[in-house]
Design a protein around this motif. Structure first.
Motif, PDB file in Angstrom:
ATOM      1  N   LYS A 108       0.830  -1.209   0.000  1.00 38.58           N
ATOM      2  CA  LYS A 108       0.000   0.000   0.000  1.00 38.58           C
ATOM      3  C   LYS A 108       0.859   1.253   0.000  1.00 38.58           C
ATOM      4  O   LYS A 108       0.543   2.230  -0.676  1.00 38.58           O
ATOM      5  CB  LYS A 108      -0.935   0.003   1.214  1.00 38.58           C
ATOM      6  N   ASP A 109       1.954   1.231   0.773  1.00 37.44           N
ATOM      7  CA  ASP A 109       2.843   2.390   0.804  1.00 37.44           C
ATOM      8  C   ASP A 109       3.487   2.615  -0.559  1.00 37.44           C
ATOM      9  O   ASP A 109       3.554   3.751  -1.036  1.00 37.44           O
ATOM     10  CB  ASP A 109       3.926   2.193   1.864  1.00 37.44           C
ATOM     11  N   ALA A 112       0.927   4.040  -2.874  1.00 36.76           N
ATOM     12  CA  ALA A 112       0.687   5.445  -2.565  1.00 36.76           C
ATOM     13  C   ALA A 112       1.817   6.323  -3.080  1.00 36.76           C
ATOM     14  O   ALA A 112       1.586   7.426  -3.594  1.00 36.76           O
ATOM     15  CB  ALA A 112       0.515   5.631  -1.056  1.00 36.76           C
TER      16      ALA A 112
END
Length: 179
Positions: A108-109, A112
């Motif tokens: 997810k990081d 993002a």
């Protein structure tokens, strides 16, 4: 009782193993059919016939089948892992879940960051075209050549991957742990 079959003249698995005559109101008969000798043998080896009969007497009749299934599962787990039993399997699954949560947080990081870099790159080009004094900070390049390959492997390979490239992932100190 689910799975209860009227008995013929054959003994239940418990009475066969214990080499005794199976009486009509045998506590084991509804739960250890005559063809389930291995099931009772495992339960007997871990808990003992006397303890199992005491447990079955104390449990309400509608819960006895679930109790016997739990005893059989725990006996199987104890025979495989004498120290931890089924708790070892639960702990293993919890560790795997924590590793997968960590991998998901890393993914997810990275997603993002990719979205932020593409958004900021398009915003900075718009601002440059319109005369704004926006300074663009670039993110380090994504460390692997094949994005999907690093996430298709197990969590140990992704942790090896991170350590190979000397990247510290300190953004994920608040990953929920279940213990």
């Amino acid at each position: 009782m689910k799975g209860y079959e009227p008995r013929s003249s054959s003994s239940c698995a418990a009475c066969k193993l214990l080499k005794r005559r199976c009486i009509p109101n045998c506590i084991f008969a509804p739960y250890f059919r005559s063809d389930e000798c291995k099931k009772f043998a495992k339960v007997h080896k871990v808990f003992g016939a006397s303890n199992v009969s005491k447990i079955l007497i104390e449990v309400p009749e509608e819960q006895r089948e679930d109790t016997v299934n739990s005893l059989a599962y725990e006996a199987e787990a104890r025979l495989r892992d004498p120290v931890y039993g089924c708790i070892g399997a639960i702990a293993l699954l919890q560790r795997k879940m924590v590793e997968l949560q960590h991998d998901l947080a890393i993914a997810k990081d990275r997603l993002a960051r990719v979205v932020a870099s593409t958004t900021s790159a398009s915003d900075s080009s718009d601002e440059i075209m319109h005369g704004s004094s926006y300074s663009h900070v670039s993110l380090p390049p994504f460390p692997c050549s094949d994005f999907s390959d690093s996430f298709c492997h197990s969590s140990s390979s992704s942790s090896q991957f991170l350590s190979r490239h000397d990247q510290a992932v300190d953004d994920f100190t608040q990953i929920p742990y279940i213990f």
